[in-house]
Scaffold this active site. Structure first.
Site, PDB file in Angstrom:
ATOM      1  N   TYR A  51       0.841  -1.197   0.000  1.00 62.70           N
ATOM      2  CA  TYR A  51       0.000   0.000   0.000  1.00 62.70           C
ATOM      3  C   TYR A  51       0.874   1.243   0.000  1.00 62.70           C
ATOM      4  O   TYR A  51       1.922   1.278   0.665  1.00 62.70           O
ATOM      5  CB  TYR A  51      -0.904   0.000   1.239  1.00 62.70           C
ATOM      6  CG  TYR A  51      -1.810   1.199   1.355  1.00 62.70           C
ATOM      7  CD1 TYR A  51      -2.828   1.409   0.430  1.00 62.70           C
ATOM      8  CD2 TYR A  51      -1.662   2.113   2.392  1.00 62.70           C
ATOM      9  CE1 TYR A  51      -3.671   2.503   0.525  1.00 62.70           C
ATOM     10  CE2 TYR A  51      -2.508   3.216   2.495  1.00 62.70           C
ATOM     11  CZ  TYR A  51      -3.508   3.401   1.558  1.00 62.70           C
ATOM     12  OH  TYR A  51      -4.340   4.489   1.660  1.00 62.70           O
ATOM     13  N   ASP A  65      -1.097  15.929   6.048  1.00 64.69           N
ATOM     14  CA  ASP A  65      -1.967  15.219   5.113  1.00 64.69           C
ATOM     15  C   ASP A  65      -3.255  16.021   4.898  1.00 64.69           C
ATOM     16  O   ASP A  65      -4.325  15.658   5.388  1.00 64.69           O
ATOM     17  CB  ASP A  65      -2.276  13.822   5.665  1.00 64.69           C
ATOM     18  CG  ASP A  65      -3.133  12.993   4.717  1.00 64.69           C
ATOM     19  OD1 ASP A  65      -3.114  13.274   3.504  1.00 64.69           O
ATOM     20  OD2 ASP A  65      -3.826  12.072   5.206  1.00 64.69           O
ATOM     21  N   ASP A  92      -3.170   5.467  -2.595  1.00 60.52           N
ATOM     22  CA  ASP A  92      -4.107   6.472  -2.102  1.00 60.52           C
ATOM     23  C   ASP A  92      -4.097   7.653  -3.074  1.00 60.52           C
ATOM     24  O   ASP A  92      -3.105   8.370  -3.185  1.00 60.52           O
ATOM     25  CB  ASP A  92      -3.645   6.902  -0.708  1.00 60.52           C
ATOM     26  CG  ASP A  92      -4.511   7.966  -0.074  1.00 60.52           C
ATOM     27  OD1 ASP A  92      -5.436   8.466  -0.724  1.00 60.52           O
ATOM     28  OD2 ASP A  92      -4.250   8.304   1.103  1.00 60.52           O
ATOM     29  N   ASP A  94      -6.303  10.179  -2.903  1.00 56.56           N
ATOM     30  CA  ASP A  94      -7.038  11.284  -2.274  1.00 56.56           C
ATOM     31  C   ASP A  94      -8.392  11.488  -2.949  1.00 56.56           C
ATOM     32  O   ASP A  94      -9.150  10.546  -3.112  1.00 56.56           O
ATOM     33  CB  ASP A  94      -6.193  12.556  -2.276  1.00 56.56           C
ATOM     34  CG  ASP A  94      -5.073  12.513  -1.243  1.00 56.56           C
ATOM     35  OD1 ASP A  94      -5.105  11.646  -0.355  1.00 56.56           O
ATOM     36  OD2 ASP A  94      -4.151  13.341  -1.320  1.00 56.56           O
ATOM     37  N   HIS A 119      -7.571   4.215  -4.512  1.00 58.15           N
ATOM     38  CA  HIS A 119      -8.840   4.586  -3.893  1.00 58.15           C
ATOM     39  C   HIS A 119      -9.042   6.089  -3.953  1.00 58.15           C
ATOM     40  O   HIS A 119      -8.109   6.883  -3.835  1.00 58.15           O
ATOM     41  CB  HIS A 119      -8.998   4.028  -2.473  1.00 58.15           C
ATOM     42  CG  HIS A 119      -8.039   4.504  -1.439  1.00 58.15           C
ATOM     43  ND1 HIS A 119      -8.104   5.758  -0.867  1.00 58.15           N
ATOM     44  CD2 HIS A 119      -6.999   3.891  -0.824  1.00 58.15           C
ATOM     45  CE1 HIS A 119      -7.163   5.890   0.045  1.00 58.15           C
ATOM     46  NE2 HIS A 119      -6.463   4.766   0.085  1.00 58.15           N
ATOM     47  N   GLU A 121     -11.647   9.207  -2.474  1.00 59.89           N
ATOM     48  CA  GLU A 121     -12.467   9.459  -1.292  1.00 59.89           C
ATOM     49  C   GLU A 121     -13.483  10.552  -1.552  1.00 59.89           C
ATOM     50  O   GLU A 121     -13.368  11.315  -2.526  1.00 59.89           O
ATOM     51  CB  GLU A 121     -11.580   9.816  -0.100  1.00 59.89           C
ATOM     52  CG  GLU A 121     -10.800  11.091  -0.272  1.00 59.89           C
ATOM     53  CD  GLU A 121      -9.635  11.190   0.708  1.00 59.89           C
ATOM     54  OE1 GLU A 121      -9.611  12.170   1.464  1.00 59.89           O
ATOM     55  OE2 GLU A 121      -8.767  10.298   0.710  1.00 59.89           O
ATOM     56  N   CYS A 129      -6.674  14.114   7.193  1.00 57.71           N
ATOM     57  CA  CYS A 129      -6.440  12.714   7.565  1.00 57.71           C
ATOM     58  C   CYS A 129      -7.761  12.110   8.016  1.00 57.71           C
ATOM     59  O   CYS A 129      -8.538  12.753   8.740  1.00 57.71           O
ATOM     60  CB  CYS A 129      -5.397  12.643   8.682  1.00 57.71           C
ATOM     61  SG  CYS A 129      -5.262  11.005   9.433  1.00 57.71           S
ATOM     62  N   ARG A 164     -13.572   5.232  -1.162  1.00 57.77           N
ATOM     63  CA  ARG A 164     -13.476   5.458   0.283  1.00 57.77           C
ATOM     64  C   ARG A 164     -14.525   6.477   0.713  1.00 57.77           C
ATOM     65  O   ARG A 164     -14.686   7.513   0.062  1.00 57.77           O
ATOM     66  CB  ARG A 164     -12.081   5.969   0.639  1.00 57.77           C
ATOM     67  CG  ARG A 164     -11.967   6.548   2.045  1.00 57.77           C
ATOM     68  CD  ARG A 164     -10.571   7.003   2.357  1.00 57.77           C
ATOM     69  NE  ARG A 164     -10.574   8.125   3.294  1.00 57.77           N
ATOM     70  CZ  ARG A 164      -9.486   8.675   3.815  1.00 57.77           C
ATOM     71  NH1 ARG A 164      -8.292   8.209   3.490  1.00 57.77           N
ATOM     72  NH2 ARG A 164      -9.582   9.699   4.638  1.00 57.77           N
ATOM     73  N   GLU A 194     -13.747   4.632   6.175  1.00 60.45           N
ATOM     74  CA  GLU A 194     -12.719   5.165   7.074  1.00 60.45           C
ATOM     75  C   GLU A 194     -13.278   5.389   8.482  1.00 60.45           C
ATOM     76  O   GLU A 194     -14.428   5.779   8.658  1.00 60.45           O
ATOM     77  CB  GLU A 194     -12.181   6.481   6.506  1.00 60.45           C
ATOM     78  CG  GLU A 194     -11.069   7.120   7.308  1.00 60.45           C
ATOM     79  CD  GLU A 194      -9.798   6.285   7.374  1.00 60.45           C
ATOM     80  OE1 GLU A 194      -9.838   5.185   7.968  1.00 60.45           O
ATOM     81  OE2 GLU A 194      -8.767   6.728   6.845  1.00 60.45           O
ATOM     82  N   ASN A 216      -9.069  -0.379   7.340  1.00 57.62           N
ATOM     83  CA  ASN A 216      -7.860   0.391   7.614  1.00 57.62           C
ATOM     84  C   ASN A 216      -7.463   0.196   9.072  1.00 57.62           C
ATOM     85  O   ASN A 216      -8.153   0.666   9.975  1.00 57.62           O
ATOM     86  CB  ASN A 216      -8.113   1.875   7.321  1.00 57.62           C
ATOM     87  CG  ASN A 216      -6.897   2.747   7.613  1.00 57.62           C
ATOM     88  OD1 ASN A 216      -5.794   2.248   7.813  1.00 57.62           O
ATOM     89  ND2 ASN A 216      -7.105   4.048   7.647  1.00 57.62           N
TER      90      ASN A 216
END
Length: 312
Positions: A51, A65, A92, A94, A119, A121, A129, A164, A194, A216
């Site tokens: 990952y 982040d 990731d 975002d 992924h 989101e 985060c 996500r 998440e 996660n």
């Protein structure tokens, strides 16, 4: 030269392995790699995938982040990591670095980088985060458009598009479940919810959503650290450990640097270091040396008047 410099396994094969793993009945464990060398270690130890965390990449650049990294930075690091491993790499992405055409472009760039899946989101930019408070999510319809654009841009049908949702921490688990169903209908292959808090919430989500699910297991966040076998029994298909290796490395680095600052030597740290021989083993130094010797094995004979060296 097989396996040197770059992994032998084509990206298409890695993607097919990722998809097969999600329906295998065995949970797919994807530890985070903060650099390519860590990815080699993850493969050697026997995990199913690697990952690449946006939070880790941000931290590696000395940034929080909050969506400051660019598609170029993220895909570049992803390509470096994917290049050295035979394992599938999930990255990731975002919010897709824009709306929704940028999300489509993100898919093509990640495919070209050799990534197995990404992924996207449903947070509002600038994102936070996933385990911090103060997040906000876009309307469900906006995220659905983002996902449909991403799915439409996919050229390799085995490239995994994961959706996500951060809605559980804002509107509750039931709202996250409704979003997950909409995202699956939009074409998401995998759902990542998440910041679920307890094992019971993971169970509730699994019972309500009929698509592959990703958990996660990040440290110091809102989620209980549920063992992989328990997640597998609940019915989860994949689990990520996004920041673990960075946290381990940074803790060790800080402790070591403080000792050098205090004592003026690293002599007391040697038993806490990876030995040079182990690093060389992980890098496959010996095979590189054999390859070098096999290529540069010529000698120069006496001058024959033609002024050329004779290769042996």
């Amino acid at each position: 030269m097989s396996g040197l410099i770059a992994a032998d396994t084509p990206a298409s094969t890695k993607r097919a392995a990722f998809r097969a793993g999600l329906t295998s009945g065995t949970i797919q464990q994807f530890p985070g790699a903060f650099n390519p060398l860590t990815a080699k270690l993850i493969q050697e130890i026997g995990f199913e995938g690697v990952y690449v965390s946006g939070a880790v990449l941000s931290a590696d650049l000395g940034l929080p982040d909050i969506g400051l990294t660019t598609l170029t930075e993220v895909s570049g690091r992803g390509q470096q990591i994917a290049r050295v491993t035979d394992l599938p790499v999930l990255i990731d992405a975002d919010t897709g670095f824009g709306e929704p055409m940028s999300a489509a472009r993100t898919v093509t760039v990640m495919e070209d980088a050799g990534i197995a899946g990404l992924h996207l989101e449903d947070q509002v930019n600038p994102k936070r985060c996933g385990h911090l408070d103060g997040k906000a999510v876009v309307p469900t319809g906006e995220m659905v458009r983002r996902l449909r654009a991403a799915v439409s841009a996919r050229r390799d049908p085995d490239f995994v598009i994961c959706a996500r949702t951060d809605a559980a921490g804002i509107d509750g688990v039931d709202a996250a479940i409704e979003r997950a169903k909409a995202y699956a209908d939009a074409g998401a292959d995998l759902i990542f919810t998440e910041a679920l808090h307890t094992e019971a919430e993971f169970e509730k989500f699994r019972a309500a959503v009929d698509v592959p699910l990703l958990a996660n297991m990040t440290e110091f966040g809102k989620s209980e650290l549920v063992p992989a076998k328990t997640l597998e029994q609940i019915g989860y298909n994949a689990v990520i450990y996004p920041v673990t290796t960075l946290r381990l490395a940074m803790f060790a680095a800080e402790q070591g640097l403080r000792e050098i600052a205090e004592t003026g030597t690293q002599a007391g740290l040697l038993d806490r270091m990876q030995h040079r021989s182990r690093l060389y083993e992980l890098l496959d130094y010996e095979r590189y040396n054999e390859f070098d010797s096999g290529i540069f094995n010529f000698t120069l004979r006496a001058d024959t008047g033609q002024g050329k060296g004779q290769q042996r």
